[in-house]
Scaffold this active site. Sequence first.
Site, PDB file in Angstrom:
ATOM      1  N   SER A 168       0.580  -1.454   0.539  1.00  0.00           N
ATOM      2  CA  SER A 168       0.273  -0.276  -0.201  1.00  0.00           C
ATOM      3  C   SER A 168       1.244   0.972  -0.100  1.00  0.00           C
ATOM      4  O   SER A 168       1.991   1.425  -0.232  1.00  0.00           O
ATOM      5  CB  SER A 168      -1.221   0.032   0.995  1.00  0.00           C
ATOM      6  OG  SER A 168      -2.112   1.236   1.223  1.00  0.00           O
ATOM      7  N   ASN A 169       0.843   2.428   0.231  1.00  0.00           N
ATOM      8  CA  ASN A 169       0.975   3.922   0.310  1.00  0.00           C
ATOM      9  C   ASN A 169       0.891   4.181   1.897  1.00  0.00           C
ATOM     10  O   ASN A 169       0.495   4.219   2.101  1.00  0.00           O
ATOM     11  CB  ASN A 169       1.197   4.901  -1.178  1.00  0.00           C
ATOM     12  CG  ASN A 169      -0.461   4.578  -1.572  1.00  0.00           C
ATOM     13  OD1 ASN A 169      -0.983   5.144  -0.621  1.00  0.00           O
ATOM     14  ND2 ASN A 169      -1.157   3.791  -2.250  1.00  0.00           N
TER      15      ASN A 169
END
Length: 240
Positions: A44-45
């Site tokens: 993810s981020n």
Amino acid sequence: MVEPDEVVSMARMVLARTGDLAGQQVVVTAGGTREAIDPVRFVSNYSSGKMGFAIAEVARDRGAAVTLITTVNRPPLFGIEKIHVNSAQQMLEAVLTATREADVLVMAAAVADFRPEAIAEQKIKKQVDTEGLTLEMVRNPDILAEVAKQKSAGYGPRVTVGFAAETEDLMTNATNKLTRKKLDLIAANDVTATDAGFAVDTNRVTLIAAAGSVEELPLMSKVEVAEAIFDKVSQLNLKR
Ligand code: C5P
């Protein structure tokens, strides 16, 4: 007794009945997509979803019926339909369905460009004799590009707004995205600044419209940025 927050939200919704977005359907995405590696891990981020949640609340307070499509595990906002998704592919399906009849789409989500090619059925174990792990990644669909296709087939949002989170060449990159993704408006922000972008309550954006206007906004709360975005959206809506 009803929670004070809910009383305030209810009062806001009643006041919103005469807002400039009354009768409009607004779809907002928020947060970073989660691309599964195995049943317990994902890529993810750092997106917190704060900008998208602020946009959803402001749209509601200006009278819109709002659908918020998000990966973020925050309690639902009063009067807003929340659809929980994880991956970019799930977000794509939810956006295409929700925007068929919508007036405005604001894509504030940080969609992962790549996802692991295959999701392992079982938790990946570390091997005693190997030092590393190589993940094969494949491209995710571009949600805004798919929305543009839906629009050229005759349905989909009348106004589409995107974000460009950049670490270099802000204006050039944002303008290219505006054209490539067939947007009406893009909010460009430099995510290297510590007081703007990911996970903070403030943001500093430049609003670039396909119609040609460029508006550089000062450092503001994310709610104020959302208000500025809908001021522009209202102008664009009026012109249609
Ligand atoms: O290309 P980039 O990710 O920088 O573009 C940012 C804008 O495009 C954002 O509005 C984001 O929500 C949207 N996006 C998308 N689908 C992707 C990647 C980004 O709709 N796969």
